[in-house]
Enzyme design. Structure first.
Site, short mmCIF file in Angstrom:
data_model
loop_
_atom_site.label_atom_id
_atom_site.label_comp_id
_atom_site.label_asym_id
_atom_site.label_seq_id
_atom_site.Cartn_x
_atom_site.Cartn_y
_atom_site.Cartn_z
CG ASN A 138 -1.50 0.84 0.90
OD1 ASN A 138 -2.22 2.38 0.31
ND2 ASN A 138 -2.54 0.81 1.91
CG ASN A 143 -4.92 4.32 -3.79
OD1 ASN A 143 -4.95 3.88 -3.39
ND2 ASN A 143 -4.01 4.25 -4.67
CG ASP A 144 -5.95 3.23 1.75
OD1 ASP A 144 -5.03 2.28 0.81
OD2 ASP A 144 -5.61 2.61 2.96
N GLY A 163 -5.79 -2.61 0.79
CA GLY A 163 -5.25 -0.57 0.44
C GLY A 163 -3.90 -0.96 -0.81
CG ASP A 165 -1.07 1.00 -4.18
OD1 ASP A 165 -0.11 1.45 -3.98
OD2 ASP A 165 -1.99 2.48 -2.72
CG ASP A 335 -11.09 -16.56 -14.18
OD1 ASP A 335 -10.72 -17.04 -12.84
OD2 ASP A 335 -12.70 -16.26 -13.59
CD GLU A 364 -9.10 -20.57 -12.70
OE1 GLU A 364 -9.35 -20.62 -11.71
OE2 GLU A 364 -10.10 -19.63 -13.36
#
Length: 620
Positions: A138, A143-144, A163, A165, A335, A364
């Site tokens: 973080n 920007n959390d 948090g 980033d 995914d 996957e």
């Protein structure tokens, strides 16, 4: 006077458009590039009553080739034809009501980066470092939480946003490269504006926007650019099967068939996939079971997309191409691969490789059965006629066999034999050397937890993925023995990286506060993967393995020039390895050097293998 008249006219058009309620809320993609193979771009245009308007473009080399209207009058699908000599620049697309401009929207045509089409994706010479970005570092606590985002930062909640980033990733690229890795795979960084569990990234609510709690699109592009400067490629985690339940499509879908089993048909109905992935190939499968696998929702928060809709299919293909070009990607991890429509997956893969012939993608397919996984790899001739274009797949069969082998008692068909025989199934794959091998990922209990905290077994697993065929993938934090629960609990296994938050008592990046065991594990990973990075025979050499005996599994990597021997000893005590059986690779005059320490090793007629260890030798 003429300028004043033009200004008045523009104001008149604006007022007229406002009076009728015309406005463009979404126009995607917002730009494209000159010189792409995909030179007919279908724009999704969304706004109240927009279908009543007619688009017009006046720009050299760009023309409106087609306009499609669907059942929802709030959508237009506008195809732009882009000539090879089109002029890069920013220009307006006018949406006309008769002879008047009802709405004007700027669009951009850009020049491609030199060599973009020839980019080289990851392969067996690489090693991938997988990161859950919210849990890595973080660097910007500001920007959390972000305006307009439903879920705020809460590090005390294992399932909340902590948090981490993009800036945190950028600050520690030197650390990742220093461990010997050459590729970074962050789990999805796009907007997940969900009320809860949004940190993992797989419930995307805007496919063209980086989540502001991670950063901006420009931050994403800067991450890719700075990673390249550190010798690291950037792999994007792409989701084609579903979106998040808070995606704006759910509030105003283009068509009734945009989603499979949509909530707007019956608000009380949730149709979950049966997860029966064998139905795709099973000649005896009931059609209803096959349809439920692909069309059922993964979870309630992830509405299932219907890629049979041609507009949605083009949207998803273009979105992938856009991110590759915009962010300078070196690869894609896709995914829940087999859950999407098979024909679409073939078209998607073909479109990406037509644009970037040497690009890398890995899918996957979470199955222990190699026949199920092999079905999806490029070059596989399938009885059902499906033509796959995916160059690589995640090697879940080896992943499962590895974790099983190291916990089973040795002997008979148990222990190393299970792993040995699973690797023998490589004849099913068109290109087994392109598979991605791993001991753990973001969806599994960490290997150390799986092995009940046994660091020696963990080292055996890491040595295996670093020396077997394919591209190894490592999960962040395991180098400092992040363990988590033995039973799957996502929020806890995706733990915070020590040192990623101000005030952390332990710091993986600087070494401050690490225990001796953590330092030793980190040193082992660093030595192992840096050695692999500079040893081509382990990357691209052939592999020959010998049937396990007495708790020892031996295999060689060789290329006619160099030879590496790997001997994995499961026994807790030192075990002699007779060398006469290995005569094709070790002669009476052969000499060896320990790959990680550089120390000379005497071979003779037998070699003593330390208990529960990986012996890796360069044969001279």
């Amino acid at each position: 006077m003429r300028q004043w008249f033009a200004l008045c006219l523009a104001l008149l058009f604006t007022t007229s458009a406002a009076a009728r309620g015309y406005a463009i809320q979404h126009l995607e993609p917002a730009n494209w590039w000159v010189g792409m193979q995909h030179d007919r771009v279908e724009l999704l245009v969304h706004g109240p009553g927009i279908a009543a308007l007619q688009p017009r473009v006046d720009w050299p080399g760009v023309a409106v080739a087609d306009v499609a209207r669907v059942e929802n009058a709030n959508y237009l699908f506008v195809t732009l034809a882009i000539a090879a000599d089109a002029k890069p620049g920013r220009f307006p697309i006018d949406f006309m009501e008769g002879e008047r401009i009802a709405v004007r929207h700027d669009w951009a045509l850009e020049a491609r980066e030199a060599g973009s089409a020839q980019r080289h994706g990851f392969d067996a010479s690489d090693a991938i470092y997988l990161v859950t970005p919210d849990r890595f570092a973080n660097a910007d606590p500001g920007n959390d939480s972000a305006p307009g985002m439903q879920e705020h930062g809460n590090r005390a909640d294992p399932n909340g946003r902590h948090g981490g980033d993009i800036t945190g990733l950028r600050q520690h690229l030197d650390y990742i490269a220093g461990l010997g890795f050459t590729q970074i795979w962050p789990t999805p960084l796009l907007e997940n504006n969900q009320p809860a569990y949004s940190y993992h990234g797989y419930a995307i609510t805007d496919l063209y926007r980086t989540d502001p709690r991670f950063g901006s699109n420009e931050d994403y592009r800067a991450l890719s650019r700075e990673a390249r400067a550190h010798g690291l490629g950037l792999i994007m985690d792409v989701v084609l099967n579903h979106v998040g339940s808070q995606h704006w499509w759910l509030r105003d879908p283009p068509t009734r068939d945009w989603f499979n089993h949509p909530y707007f048909d019956r608000a009380d109905r949730f149709v979950e996939t049966n997860h029966r992935r064998t139905t795709v190939q099973d000649p005896h499968a009931a059609p209803a079971d096959k349809a439920l696998f692909t069309d059922g929702w993964f979870v309630k928060a992830m509405p299932d997309l219907n890629q049979r809709n041609p507009h949605l299919a083009r949207y998803l293909i273009q979105n992938t191409l856009w991110w590759i070009e915009y962010a300078g990607l070196s690869g894609i991890r896709e995914d829940t691969f087999g859950y999407a429509d098979a024909d679409f997956l073939s078209a998607w893969g073909a479109a990406v490789l037509a644009e970037y012939p040497d690009f890398a993608m890995v899918g996957e397919e979470w199955s222990a059965n190699p026949a199920i996984v092999a079905h999806w790899q490029r070059g596989k001739v399938n009885p059902d006629g499906h033509v796959p274009h995916m160059p690589s797949m995640m090697d879940f069969p080896l992943h499962i066999a590895l974790r099983t082998a190291l916990l089973q008692p040795e002997g008979g068909d148990y222990g190393w034999v299970g792993l040995y025989e699973m690797l023998a199934n490589d004849f099913l794959y068109p290109d087994p050397d392109r598979l991605v091998v791993f001991a753990e990922n973001h969806d599994t209990p960490r290997a150390l937890a799986h092995f009940n905290g046994d660091i020696a077994l963990w080292k055996l697993a890491i040595a295996w993925i670093a020396t077997v065929r394919g591209t190894p993938q490592f999960y962040y934090g395991s180098e400092v023995l992040l363990q988590g629960p033995r039973e799957r609990n996502d929020g806890e296994l995706r733990a915070d990286m020590p040192g990623g938050w101000a005030g952390d008592a332990r710091d993986a990046f600087t070494g401050t506060g690490l225990t001796d065991a953590q330092r030793d594990a980190q040193d082992y990973v660093r030595a192992l993967f840096n050695w692999r990075k500079r040893t081509p025979v382990v990357q691209h050499g052939k592999l020959q393995h010998f049937a396990p005996e007495n708790g020892v599994y031996v295999y060689f990597r060789y290329d006619g020039k160099d030879t590496v021997m790997v001997a994995l000893n499961r026994n807790p005590e030192a075990t002699p390895l007779a060398l006469d059986r290995l005569g094709d690779f070790i002669g009476k005059d052969s000499r060896a050097r320990d790959a990680l320490t550089g120390k000379a090793v005497t071979l003779g007629t037998a070699l003593s293998l330390p208990g529960t260890s990986a012996t890796i030798l360069e044969i001279e």
